[in-house]
Design an enzyme around this catalytic site. Sequence first.
Site, PDB file in Angstrom:
ATOM      1  N   PHE A  16       0.834  -1.203   0.000  1.00 37.04           N
ATOM      2  CA  PHE A  16       0.000   0.000   0.000  1.00 37.04           C
ATOM      3  C   PHE A  16       0.870   1.256   0.000  1.00 37.04           C
ATOM      4  CE2 PHE A  16      -2.617   3.045   2.628  1.00 37.04           C
ATOM      5  CZ  PHE A  16      -3.618   3.256   1.681  1.00 37.04           C
ATOM      6  N   SER A  84       3.608  -6.773   2.610  1.00 39.67           N
ATOM      7  CA  SER A  84       2.677  -5.925   3.348  1.00 39.67           C
ATOM      8  C   SER A  84       1.239  -6.101   2.849  1.00 39.67           C
ATOM      9  CB  SER A  84       3.142  -4.462   3.255  1.00 39.67           C
ATOM     10  OG  SER A  84       2.448  -3.650   4.167  1.00 39.67           O
ATOM     11  N   MET A  85       0.609  -5.043   2.328  1.00 43.77           N
ATOM     12  CA  MET A  85      -0.729  -5.205   1.768  1.00 43.77           C
ATOM     13  C   MET A  85      -0.725  -6.209   0.629  1.00 43.77           C
ATOM     14  SD  MET A  85      -3.256  -2.531  -0.224  1.00 43.77           S
ATOM     15  CE  MET A  85      -2.375  -2.713  -1.782  1.00 43.77           C
ATOM     16  N   ASP A 183       9.245  -3.807  13.182  1.00 42.05           N
ATOM     17  CA  ASP A 183       8.436  -3.331  12.053  1.00 42.05           C
ATOM     18  C   ASP A 183       7.671  -2.110  12.532  1.00 42.05           C
ATOM     19  OD1 ASP A 183       6.478  -2.913  10.063  1.00 42.05           O
ATOM     20  OD2 ASP A 183       6.313  -5.048   9.621  1.00 42.05           O
ATOM     21  N   HIS A 214      10.240  -2.981   8.062  1.00 41.93           N
ATOM     22  CA  HIS A 214       9.049  -3.403   7.316  1.00 41.93           C
ATOM     23  C   HIS A 214       9.333  -3.808   5.870  1.00 41.93           C
ATOM     24  CE1 HIS A 214       4.836  -3.780   6.371  1.00 41.93           C
ATOM     25  NE2 HIS A 214       4.966  -2.939   5.362  1.00 41.93           N
TER      26      HIS A 214
END
Length: 255
Positions: A16, A84-85, A183, A214
């Site tokens: 994202f 992530s997303m 993260d 992250h």
Amino acid sequence: MNSVTATVGVALSHGFTGSLASVTPWADALRSEGFRVETPLLPGHGTSWADLAKRSWREWYETYESAYLELAAECQVVVAAGLSMGGALALRLAALHPVAAVAVVNPALVVDDPRSSMSGVMRYAVRSVPAIGNDIKRPGQDEQAYSRVPVTAAHQLKLLFRNTVSLLPRATAPLQVFRSAVDHVVKSERSIGAITRYYGGSDIRFVRLPDSYHVATLDNDAGAIFARSVEFFREIAAASSPASVGDAEPTEEHA
């Protein structure tokens, strides 16, 4: 080139507000090992945060799904991967399609920001908020993420996560989860908790990343991600056939 690997396609998604820069090294590493990799640029990304504000989570998923379908038409085995997303998109894909395996890096399934509960109302009053980009321990790296997050897009993100978590019991493919020790974006363990609680398969392999933040695909543990995911995908591909993709009986392994 390994004949099994040559028939494996990887649908790989960035995260994202991010860009292809965050997953390009991973994609390149997979291609160098003979995998066919598709890395779609999600709608509203790679342009401007104002453009992102106009997009829906279904557009993000459909673009990623289209990459999978292209691979499925040409490859014997297709696996899903994401950062992530992008990890949420990969997990949703696994719930709806017969992917052979899933590998995710610092997957996000829950918005940790307490303001998210008000995003449905905030989007009418606040246009954007500062973003947390380049959460990378290794100096000199740039994921080319937006500096701001549209509140409307943050609301769409929450809807994507809610929908994906509801579908997790339907996903049964072997799953590899890379998780950074520190993260600053996916701060809590609630996203990992959603996976361990709701994921439908029992073969879930956790890999700890001790020296990355992250965006671990650009960080100090990137090499481990690349090597371990290649090993994982090869293992699954060797055990799969076109008729049995996604149907293998899973066994749990924690790394």
